[in-house]
Design an enzyme around this catalytic site. Structure first.
Site, PDB file in Angstrom:
ATOM      1  N   LEU A  11       0.845  -1.195   0.000  1.00  0.00           N
ATOM      2  CA  LEU A  11       0.000   0.000   0.000  1.00  0.00           C
ATOM      3  C   LEU A  11       0.879   1.243   0.000  1.00  0.00           C
ATOM      4  CD1 LEU A  11      -2.703  -1.125   2.596  1.00  0.00           C
ATOM      5  CD2 LEU A  11      -2.531  -1.639   0.149  1.00  0.00           C
ATOM      6  N   ARG A  18       0.992  14.397   7.304  1.00  0.00           N
ATOM      7  CA  ARG A  18       1.719  14.758   8.529  1.00  0.00           C
ATOM      8  C   ARG A  18       3.221  14.903   8.306  1.00  0.00           C
ATOM      9  NH1 ARG A  18      -0.542  10.573  12.893  1.00  0.00           N
ATOM     10  NH2 ARG A  18      -1.175   9.406  11.031  1.00  0.00           N
ATOM     11  N   LYS A  25       5.516  10.585   1.017  1.00  0.00           N
ATOM     12  CA  LYS A  25       6.027   9.973   2.239  1.00  0.00           C
ATOM     13  C   LYS A  25       6.872   8.739   1.969  1.00  0.00           C
ATOM     14  CE  LYS A  25       3.152   7.748   4.977  1.00  0.00           C
ATOM     15  NZ  LYS A  25       2.203   7.406   6.066  1.00  0.00           N
ATOM     16  N   SER A 107       2.585  -2.310   4.190  1.00  0.00           N
ATOM     17  CA  SER A 107       2.482  -0.864   4.035  1.00  0.00           C
ATOM     18  C   SER A 107       3.818  -0.304   3.563  1.00  0.00           C
ATOM     19  CB  SER A 107       2.084  -0.201   5.358  1.00  0.00           C
ATOM     20  OG  SER A 107       0.779  -0.610   5.734  1.00  0.00           O
ATOM     21  N   GLY A 146      -5.293   0.476  16.820  1.00  0.00           N
ATOM     22  CA  GLY A 146      -6.328  -0.522  17.011  1.00  0.00           C
ATOM     23  C   GLY A 146      -5.839  -1.629  17.930  1.00  0.00           C
ATOM     24  N   ASN A 234       4.785   8.211  10.089  1.00  0.00           N
ATOM     25  CA  ASN A 234       3.712   9.150   9.799  1.00  0.00           C
ATOM     26  C   ASN A 234       4.170  10.597   9.760  1.00  0.00           C
ATOM     27  OD1 ASN A 234       1.413   7.312   9.624  1.00  0.00           O
ATOM     28  ND2 ASN A 234       1.837   6.913  11.777  1.00  0.00           N
ATOM     29  N   ALA A 386      52.914  22.896  -3.266  1.00  0.00           N
ATOM     30  CA  ALA A 386      51.878  23.643  -2.565  1.00  0.00           C
ATOM     31  C   ALA A 386      51.401  24.815  -3.410  1.00  0.00           C
ATOM     32  CB  ALA A 386      52.405  24.135  -1.230  1.00  0.00           C
ATOM     33  N   ASN A 392      41.530  24.918 -15.547  1.00  0.00           N
ATOM     34  CA  ASN A 392      40.886  24.039 -16.514  1.00  0.00           C
ATOM     35  C   ASN A 392      39.735  24.681 -17.273  1.00  0.00           C
ATOM     36  OD1 ASN A 392      39.525  24.161 -14.055  1.00  0.00           O
ATOM     37  ND2 ASN A 392      38.556  22.178 -14.318  1.00  0.00           N
ATOM     38  N   SER A 411      56.121  24.927  -6.251  1.00  0.00           N
ATOM     39  CA  SER A 411      55.048  25.574  -5.497  1.00  0.00           C
ATOM     40  C   SER A 411      54.466  26.741  -6.272  1.00  0.00           C
ATOM     41  CB  SER A 411      55.592  26.080  -4.157  1.00  0.00           C
ATOM     42  OG  SER A 411      56.046  25.010  -3.364  1.00  0.00           O
TER      43      SER A 411
END
Length: 491
Positions: A11, A18, A25, A107, A146, A234, A386, A392, A411
């Site tokens: 489902l 919510r 969801k 679910s 329930g 939920n 460094a 590029n 460097s």
């Protein structure tokens, strides 16, 4: 082998108001996978002959996600009749007309339910020849759920919704988990008798239990001892709590498989990550997507890897990397940023405040400090000094830089692409390389240094710098002294 007598209906039609989100969801992520993705994987592990997803809200987005995750899943569209009962009804209509087996209803927002628990549900359903077998769970606070009402012998009696329950029934802490195994015949027959005569005007799936019992069918409820398995999502608070629990379970499994996780409270590992034995994961580490870590690597602290591959014995410290490959025994970080398509060869080094993108560093190549390497190929053993950058981008297009083997780039060099620098090349500090350099050459920008003595005393008189220079023996040039003396005597 497929279970030829098993179909699964998922489902996934609800709006999930919510969640207060533009994202459906069931497409919210948990452990790097959409909620519905977890359910699809669990369903596939049961080897059903048919899997149907019932959709409605944001249909296109949900169907696209389902199709990418499980192309063989059938899609059924819930119509304007609301309710879970109607959703299952349209799901049944999507099955072949001659299917006469068992149907498991899941679910799309219950991600932690595993195939072991469902297999127990199916086996019990079949062994007892039930018409309906459902999962229940025991909650310390069952408010809003329930209740499973049982008879004096402990057998299933009924499901009572919280709003309809008596005070005594509300004390029951066994709740309906919303996971069902039906005989398809019993399910079809019961759904055909259910009406929408309720406050919500919906066709409730839970009403099938009353119809099946009234018709003399057999119903059983089997409890799960781990309520997280049937935790639905939920709202975002529940999503966050479930994500925390899911991550905890993943970490425990990896630790049991031989991975050291120093601080589980600050470590996140997605579902599709793979990790070798004796890997050490330090605090503040996130391993996302399809990242793979080979054995003996050390990851972290404070590191995020997304869809990366890390070789054996590599060290990755305080690094953000995406879609990158890090070779065996390479050293990355601290404070490194590996953008997509960065490939660091075996024993290579990407150091402090270095960014790479769409570039390959050969075996043992090093970029230790403060550099940008984009759209480049750096040969084995080469060292970039460094402050070196590959320029590029010309304002319209990206171009590649190629540096050969065992080169030593000084460097603060700028390598202006497109450019090729040969094997064994050296370059001086501060060089801008705009044209190709042949193997073994020294690349320099010739600009003789000129020192203007006394400049600070002449141009910044009275400053701390001038005072320090004068104390160190600096003086004005002779011509400036003569002019100064002439002004003092008025000559």
């Amino acid at each position: 082998m497929n279970d030829s007598n098993l179909a699964i209906i998922i489902l996934a039609a609800g709006q999930g108001t919510r969640m207060k989100s533009k994202t459906p969801k069931v497409l919210h992520s948990l452990g790097g996978i959409p909620l519905i993705g977890h359910v699809l994987r669990t369903a596939a592990a049961l080897d059903p002959t048919h899997t149907v997803a019932v959709v409605r809200h944001e249909r296109t987005k949900v169907v696209d996600a389902i199709s990418s995750l499980a192309p063989d899943v059938l899609i059924a569209d819930q119509d304007d009749v609301p309710g879970t009962g109607r959703a299952v009804e349209v799901g049944l209509d999507a099955l072949p007309g001659d299917f006469d087996g068992d149907v498991v209803v899941l679910s799309g927002d219950v991600p932690l339910l595993d195939s072991v628990t469902l297999r127990r549900l199916i086996d019990t359903h079949r062994e007892q020849q039930d018409d309906l077998t459902l999962l229940s769970a025991f909650y310390d606070d069952p408010t809003g759920f329930g209740r499973i009402v049982r008879g004096a012998s402990g057998s299933f009696d009924s499901i009572v919704e919280h709003k309809d329950a008596t005070d005594d029934q509300r004390l029951i802490n066994e709740i309906n988990a919303g996971v069902y195994a039906f005989s398809v015949r019993a399910c079809r027959t019961a759904l055909a008798q259910i009406e929408q005569a309720n406050a919500q005007g919906e066709k409730y799936l839970t009403d099938t239990a009353e119809v099946i019992k009234r018709d003399g069918g057999r119903i059983e409820a089997i409890g799960v001892t781990d309520p997280w398995l049937v935790q639905g999502i939920n709202d975002r608070a529940q999503l966050g709590a479930t994500a925390r629990e899911y991550n905890r379970r993943i970490l425990i499994q990896w630790m049991r498989d031989g991975v050291t996780i120093v601080d589980p409270d600050t470590t996140i590992i997605d579902a599709d990550v793979t990790i070798g034995q004796d890997v050490e994961i330090l605090p503040g580490t996130q391993l996302r997507g399809a990242t793979t870590i080979a054995e003996d690597a050390v990851i972290g602290p404070d590191t995020t890897l997304v869809d990366c591959e890390v070789g054996q014995g590599a060290t990755v410290k305080r690094t953000d990397a995406t879609l990158s490959v890090i070779g065996a025994n390479a050293t990355i970080g601290p404070w490194s940023y590996l953008r997509p398509n960065s490939v660091i060869g075996e024993g290579g080094k990407v150091g402090t405040f270095v960014e790479t993108k769409n570039s390959t560093l050969g075996k043992g190549a090093k970029v230790p400090h403060l550099a940008y390497v984009g759209d480049a190929e750096i040969g084995d053993g080469t060292n970039l000094g460094a402050g070196t950058i590959t320029a590029n981008y010309d304002g319209q297009n990206k171009h590649r830089t190629v540096v050969g083997r065992w080169a030593k780039i000084g460097s603060d060099n700028v390598l202006v692409a497109p450019v090729t620098i040969g094997d064994g090349v050296y370059s001086g500090a501060g060089t801008s390389i705009r044209k190709d350099v042949p193997a073994g050459a020294l690349a320099l920008n010739v600009a003789p240094q000129r020192n203007i003595e006394g400049w600070t005393l002449k141009n910044r008189p009275g400053t701390p710098a001038a005072e320090a220079a004068e104390a160190a023996g600096a003086s004005l040039p002779a011509e400036d002294k003569t002019a100064e003396e002439s002004a003092a005597t008025g000559e």
